[in-house]
Design an enzyme around this catalytic site. Structure first.
Site, short mmCIF file in Angstrom:
data_model
loop_
_atom_site.label_atom_id
_atom_site.label_comp_id
_atom_site.label_asym_id
_atom_site.label_seq_id
_atom_site.Cartn_x
_atom_site.Cartn_y
_atom_site.Cartn_z
N GLY A 243 -1.59 32.08 40.26
CA GLY A 243 -0.68 32.73 41.20
C GLY A 243 -0.60 34.20 40.91
O GLY A 243 -1.56 34.80 40.45
N SER A 244 0.56 34.81 41.16
CA SER A 244 0.67 36.25 40.95
C SER A 244 2.12 36.70 41.10
O SER A 244 2.96 35.96 41.62
CB SER A 244 -0.18 37.02 41.98
OG SER A 244 -1.50 36.56 42.01
N ASN A 245 2.37 37.92 40.65
CA ASN A 245 3.60 38.64 40.96
C ASN A 245 3.24 39.91 41.74
O ASN A 245 2.17 40.49 41.53
CB ASN A 245 4.32 39.09 39.68
CG ASN A 245 4.74 37.96 38.78
OD1 ASN A 245 5.11 36.89 39.24
ND2 ASN A 245 4.68 38.20 37.48
N ASN A 521 5.11 33.76 44.11
CA ASN A 521 4.50 32.48 44.49
C ASN A 521 5.47 31.46 45.03
O ASN A 521 5.06 30.33 45.31
CB ASN A 521 3.66 31.87 43.37
CG ASN A 521 2.53 32.77 42.95
OD1 ASN A 521 2.42 33.12 41.78
ND2 ASN A 521 1.71 33.19 43.89
N ARG A 550 10.42 32.02 37.32
CA ARG A 550 9.68 33.28 37.37
C ARG A 550 10.12 34.13 38.56
O ARG A 550 10.29 35.35 38.44
CB ARG A 550 8.17 33.01 37.42
CG ARG A 550 7.32 34.26 37.58
CD ARG A 550 5.87 34.01 37.18
NE ARG A 550 5.25 32.94 37.94
CZ ARG A 550 4.58 33.10 39.07
NH1 ARG A 550 4.45 34.30 39.62
NH2 ARG A 550 4.01 32.07 39.67
#
Length: 792
Positions: A243-245, A521, A550
């Site tokens: 995933g990612s931020n 995400n 998160r």
């Protein structure tokens, strides 16, 4: 030591004729043809390398830019790319035998070589490539052909004995070969399918009618890694953690009064799906820097002098399942609208290397319905291909030919409005959210304007398969199992969509904000918690639901910055303080619950080890920084308790960042926490891991042959700074000055241990030493390490 481990297209004309016509439109480019690659034979480029080996490629045309990119990435990653081109051409069994895993990690999982061969030969066939290539604009084909030529030039040099000492894993291998444009196109199509068909390699190649003879092919049983129908199994890469931020701040939230962007994909650290950092400059046409996923000729996430953008994996589903009612006495035909429809068989023969080194053919017939490939779901506890029903998959991205034209168009966008309009015009982004900022623009953009099957919620009541359909939706939110017996249950098409069977931009979420937008995400819903996005179809994502730790950490850090509660100067975002914030390794679960948990587990006398663990955790600063002491104890405990009903205050959609919260008073839950604490401490002691160890002593970066300390942790603990950080950039556009960017490529540029750039960037990341990116000619010259001119 604790080492960090990384946790389809022949169709019935009534469905896909329109899709081919629509998705085949060349938006913003002249037409290409199958013989395009042969038209451009002369390439030249200058490759200047700066700190950490980043290539800055200058060329007079796009073919030259691709040529320089292909050569540079081969120099850095030859063996990984060469191995991948064998994979996408369906030849792994020929060279490596049938039974080994086809990849260490990546977007198509870890099937066996034989399974991967059948999959890629089935879905990346000549017709698919012809359709995909015919839809590309000349600019795209020129760049792609140049990339293939540049890569092939480097291969030829190695095979001629040049570059001695480099690429020892493959330089003498029979499978190291030059490539063509088709090889690059196969790579692009394969990446397009990362959140859809590529998740189902084993299940697609194992789908066989009940009369088929399984002895004809040696294959593992499908879905060997799980026997449960869970949402995690349907995630990109088939595992959580990919995933990612991203943050994009608007002018009201920054010290400069302009936009500020942070890109932070959590992506693959090994294999061909790694990122590669580069800069391509074609004067007057393109001047873009950022990251490609290896083997793609264009920048996928990056910035130019006017635009910067980032991506996170979206929650939208890119495919649906269909249940087919089989024709009586014929399991390879099905009934739709009272008519019998024959499936399309494809016989594929793979040459398989035997233990004696000889080749032996293995043949299998795979099938497509009008929707797409047949699929066996029996390994997930669902019915298999029987005599009455069978299952098939329709993949929107197998019909999407515009993805890389869309990415490519962003590299030359001159304003945020142009960037956004390109997004809507191409409607080709396959599986990621996007955030962006533009020069002189106070807005920040969030967009999930992507390729999504048009299955509105209103369709579900009549089209979900009874009993089984709701069960699938309950286990995997947003994924419909549809009735394939009626055309009324086919995907719809919006009037503003450019692809048959997909939503148009008017029914997809996006948001402009002068404050900030973010995504970690979770769905589009809380891109900005003060401006929630609502009213979209469930197949795109959920609304009003509990956010991940998160996500909550990410929004909390923004709130702390904007109200000055993070201990840094001021109350607005800047490049300087953002570089600090995103690597601070705060642990949200510990911030919210550690004190209460310690009051439970440390209240009564315990063993000497437990008393030491209590003292260590009490003194721990609730971060995963390299000098933090106690983070590993909390990780061991949290992994054992996070699935419990922990909270006293339930989730409240009106306060989604701060809830749920507080530790439950339920005695059974508290007893389970106490038992988990004892178990966690005992486990660490038994593994000879000191309870007072620092993070740098127990956590190493996933870099074979190197021991480089790694800060951060897992998103399920509430780390924003996660262990799979890969490429990162922070970008702003100072008034009257060139773009200003700071970057990381955490796994370094090269996969070749003999390269000087195998681990240098990784060490810089461990030290939190951001790279001021040299974008201008003057900055490149000031940081120059090498320069070559290549041509042919």
């Amino acid at each position: 030591m604790l080492y960090i481990q990384h946790p389809g297209f022949l169709a019935k004309a009534s469905i896909l004729t329109g899709a081919i016509l629509l998705s085949g439109c060349k938006i913003g480019g002249s037409s290409g043809g199958d013989d395009h690659a042969s038209e451009q034979r002369h390439y030249s480029a200058t490759i200047e390398r700066t700190t950490f080996g980043i290539p800055h490629i200058t060329a007079k045309d796009l073919g030259g830019a691709g040529y320089g990119h292909g050569y540079a990435i081969a120099e850095d990653n030859l063996c990984v790319l060469a191995d991948a081109f064998v994979t996408y051409s369906g030849q792994r069994s020929e060279y490596f035998g049938p039974d080994e895993a086809a990849a260490t990690m990546g977007t198509f999982g870890t099937p066996t070589n034989l399974e991967a061969d059948f999959f890629f030969r089935f879905l990346l066939n000549e017709q698919e490539l012809t359709t995909f290539q015919a839809a590309q604009a000349d600019d795209m084909l020129e760049l792609t052909a140049g990339f293939a030529a540049g890569y092939s030039r480097y291969v030829s040099e190695v095979k001629d004995g040049e570059h001695a000492g480099r690429h020892t894993d493959c330089r003498n291998a029979e499978w190291l070969r030059t490539i063509t444009t088709d090889d690059v196109l196969r790579r692009l199509v394969a990446l397009n399918l990362a959140a859809s068909s590529a998740n189902w390699v084993e299940e697609i190649v194992a789908a066989q009618p009940p009369a088929a003879n399984p002895a004809r092919v040696r294959l593992m049983s499908p879905a060997t890694d799980t026997t449960e129908l869970t949402a995690d199994r349907f995630a990109l890469g088939r595992k959580t953690g990919i995933g990612s931020n991203t943050y994009a701040f608007g002018g009201n939230a920054t010290e400069s009064g302009g936009g500020l962007l942070f890109a932070n994909p959590h992506w693959y650290l090994l294999g061909v799906d790694r990122f590669y950092q580069l800069h391509m400059n074609v004067p007057g046409k393109l001047n873009v820097s950022g990251a490609s996923i290896m083997g793609t000729p264009m920048v996928l996430m990056g910035f130019n002098n006017d635009i910067a953008w980032a991506h996170t994996v979206s929650t939208a589903r890119r495919f649906t399942l269909y249940q087919l009612q089989l024709a009586e006495g014929d399991p390879t035909s099905y009934v739709k609208d009272s008519e019998v429809v024959a499936m399309t068989p494809t016989e594929i023969t793979i040459q398989v290397k035997q233990t004696d080194g000889n080749l032996s053919p293995v043949t299998r017939t795979l099938y497509r319905s009008e929707y797409g490939p047949m699929i066996s779901l029996s390994g997930l506890g669902l019915p298999g291909w029987g005599t009455q029903v069978a299952y098939t998959l329709r993949d929107a991205n197998l019909e999407n030919t515009r993805a890389f034209q869309n990415f490519f168009s962003w590299g030359s966008a001159g304003s945020l409005d142009e960037f956004y309009n390109n997004t809507k015009q191409y409607l080709g982004i396959p599986w990621v959210n996007t955030t962006a900022i533009g020069r002189g623009d106070q807005r920040a953009l969030y967009s999930d304007i992507t390729v999504v099957p048009n299955v509105p919620d209103s369709m579900l009541a009549s089209c979900l398969v009874p009993t089984l359909g709701p069960a699938v939706m309950n286990a995997v939110p947003g994924l419909p199992l549809l009735d394939g017996t009626r055309s009324a249950c086919d995907w719809k098409t919006d009037t503003d969509s450019v692809q048959s069977g997909t939503f148009g931009p008017s029914n997809l979420p996006s948001l402009f904000s002068t404050d900030y937008v973010a995504n970690m995400n979770d769905s589009y819903w809380l891109s900005n918690p003060e401006q929630p996005l609502t009213g979209y179809a469930g197949i795109i994502g959920s609304e009003g639901y509990e956010q991940s730790l998160r996500t909550r950490m990410g929004h909390t850090m923004v709130r702390d910055r904007l109200n000055g509660a993070d201990g840094l100067n001021g109350h607005l975002a800047s490049s300087e303080n953002l570089r600090n914030i995103v690597l601070n390794s705060r642990v949200y679960s510990a911030e919210r619950l550690k004190t209460a948990v310690l009051n439970v587990v440390c209240d009564a006398p315990g063993s000497a080890d437990e008393e030491q663990a209590c003292q260590v955790l009490a003194n721990w600063d609730n971060t995963g920084n390299l000098d933090a002491v106690g983070a590993h104890i909390w990780t061991a405990l949290w992994s054992r308790i996070r699935s419990l009903d922990l909270y006293a205050i339930p989730f409240d959609a009106a306060d989604p960042i701060n809830t749920p919260d507080g530790l439950s008073n339920d005695s059974a839950v508290r007893d389970q926490i106490t038992a988990a604490f004892s178990e966690a401490v005992t486990d660490l002691v038994n593994r000879n891991i000191a309870l007072n160890a620092r993070v740098e002593q127990v956590q190493q970066y996933l870099k074979p042959g190197e021991q480089i300390p790694q800060f951060g942790g897992e998103g399920n603990e509430g780390y924003f700074t996660v262990l799979r950080n890969s490429y990162m950039h922070i970008v702003e556009f100072p008034n009257g000055e060139p773009v200003k960017a700071y970057t990381f490529l955490t796994h370094s540029q090269s996969t070749d241990p003999s390269s000087p750039h195998y681990a240098d960037y990784t060490q810089a990341y461990s030290n939190k030493n951001w790279l001021p990116f040299p974008y201008t000619d003057e900055d490149i010259a000031a940081n120059l390490e090498s320069s070559i001119d290549i041509s042919e």
